[in-house]
Scaffold this motif. Structure first.
Motif, PDB file in Angstrom:
ATOM      1  N   PHE A   1      -6.671  20.176  30.042  1.00 53.14           N
ATOM      2  CA  PHE A   1      -5.931  20.183  28.779  1.00 53.14           C
ATOM      3  C   PHE A   1      -6.877  19.968  27.603  1.00 53.14           C
ATOM      4  O   PHE A   1      -6.788  20.645  26.589  1.00 53.14           O
ATOM      5  CB  PHE A   1      -4.848  19.101  28.769  1.00 53.14           C
ATOM      6  N   ARG A   2      -7.788  19.008  27.742  1.00 52.72           N
ATOM      7  CA  ARG A   2      -8.737  18.720  26.670  1.00 52.72           C
ATOM      8  C   ARG A   2      -9.604  19.936  26.372  1.00 52.72           C
ATOM      9  O   ARG A   2      -9.873  20.264  25.222  1.00 52.72           O
ATOM     10  CB  ARG A   2      -9.625  17.534  27.057  1.00 52.72           C
ATOM     11  N   ASP A   3     -10.014  20.635  27.418  1.00 53.98           N
ATOM     12  CA  ASP A   3     -10.883  21.792  27.245  1.00 53.98           C
ATOM     13  C   ASP A   3     -10.183  22.974  26.594  1.00 53.98           C
ATOM     14  O   ASP A   3     -10.838  23.939  26.199  1.00 53.98           O
ATOM     15  CB  ASP A   3     -11.492  22.210  28.583  1.00 53.98           C
TER      16      ASP A   3
ATOM     17  N   GLN B   1       0.110  26.549  33.658  1.00 48.43           N
ATOM     18  CA  GLN B   1       0.303  27.933  34.091  1.00 48.43           C
ATOM     19  C   GLN B   1      -0.496  28.888  33.205  1.00 48.43           C
ATOM     20  O   GLN B   1      -1.079  29.860  33.690  1.00 48.43           O
ATOM     21  CB  GLN B   1       1.777  28.309  34.084  1.00 48.43           C
ATOM     22  N   ALA B   2      -0.536  28.596  31.917  1.00 51.81           N
ATOM     23  CA  ALA B   2      -1.328  29.430  30.992  1.00 51.81           C
ATOM     24  C   ALA B   2      -2.807  29.338  31.329  1.00 51.81           C
ATOM     25  O   ALA B   2      -3.527  30.354  31.271  1.00 51.81           O
ATOM     26  CB  ALA B   2      -1.066  28.999  29.549  1.00 51.81           C
ATOM     27  N   ILE B   3      -3.279  28.145  31.679  1.00 51.34           N
ATOM     28  CA  ILE B   3      -4.682  27.974  32.061  1.00 51.34           C
ATOM     29  C   ILE B   3      -4.988  28.787  33.322  1.00 51.34           C
ATOM     30  O   ILE B   3      -5.985  29.494  33.399  1.00 51.34           O
ATOM     31  CB  ILE B   3      -5.013  26.483  32.300  1.00 51.34           C
TER      32      ILE B   3
ATOM     33  N   ALA C   1      -7.490  31.972  33.801  1.00 55.62           N
ATOM     34  CA  ALA C   1      -8.586  31.937  34.768  1.00 55.62           C
ATOM     35  C   ALA C   1      -8.561  33.141  35.706  1.00 55.62           C
ATOM     36  O   ALA C   1      -9.614  33.634  36.134  1.00 55.62           O
ATOM     37  CB  ALA C   1      -8.522  30.649  35.572  1.00 55.62           C
ATOM     38  N   ARG C   2      -7.355  33.628  36.041  1.00 58.31           N
ATOM     39  CA  ARG C   2      -7.223  34.783  36.930  1.00 58.31           C
ATOM     40  C   ARG C   2      -7.625  36.077  36.249  1.00 58.31           C
ATOM     41  O   ARG C   2      -8.040  37.016  36.923  1.00 58.31           O
ATOM     42  CB  ARG C   2      -5.786  34.899  37.430  1.00 58.31           C
TER      43      ARG C   2
END
Length: 108
Positions: free
Chosen positions: A61-63, A100-102, A106-107
């Protein structure tokens, strides 16, 4: 020339817009979700594996924050996690949607 009354109105309008902008960015969902995960990771009775997983979530989250804000965000996350009371800082479903957005990012 601007008279005193109009000057005060302009000044108050400028201050109000500056304050609302600061308040809007004060604790975005990413920071609240990170603080929530960190709070849960620090709870007594949490297994080491769960604590590690929650700390990793907090880091994700922080990233999500802009690079220039990450250091400031880390401090706010830690402060919010320490000061959290009985009520969650943000709804869990909001944090789940951010995760889910992260994962989706990533995918791709």
């Amino acid at each position: 020339m601007i008279d005193g009354g109009r000057y005060r109105i302009l000044l108050m309008t400028a201050l109000a817009s500056a304050c609302s902008t600061e308040a809007d960015r004060a604790n975005p969902d990413e920071i609240l979700c990170a603080a929530e995960a960190l709070f849960r990771a620090r709870q007594a009775g949490v297994s080491a594996a769960d604590s590690d997983r929650l700390r990793l979530q907090a880091r994700r989250f922080r990233d999500m924050m802009p690079k220039l804000q990450i250091e400031e965000a880390a401090t706010r996350i830690d402060t919010l996690a320490d000061a959290r009371g009985a009520r969650p800082l943000v709804a869990q479903r909001r944090c789940d949607s951010l995760l889910q957005a992260i994962a989706k990012k990533a995918r791709s």
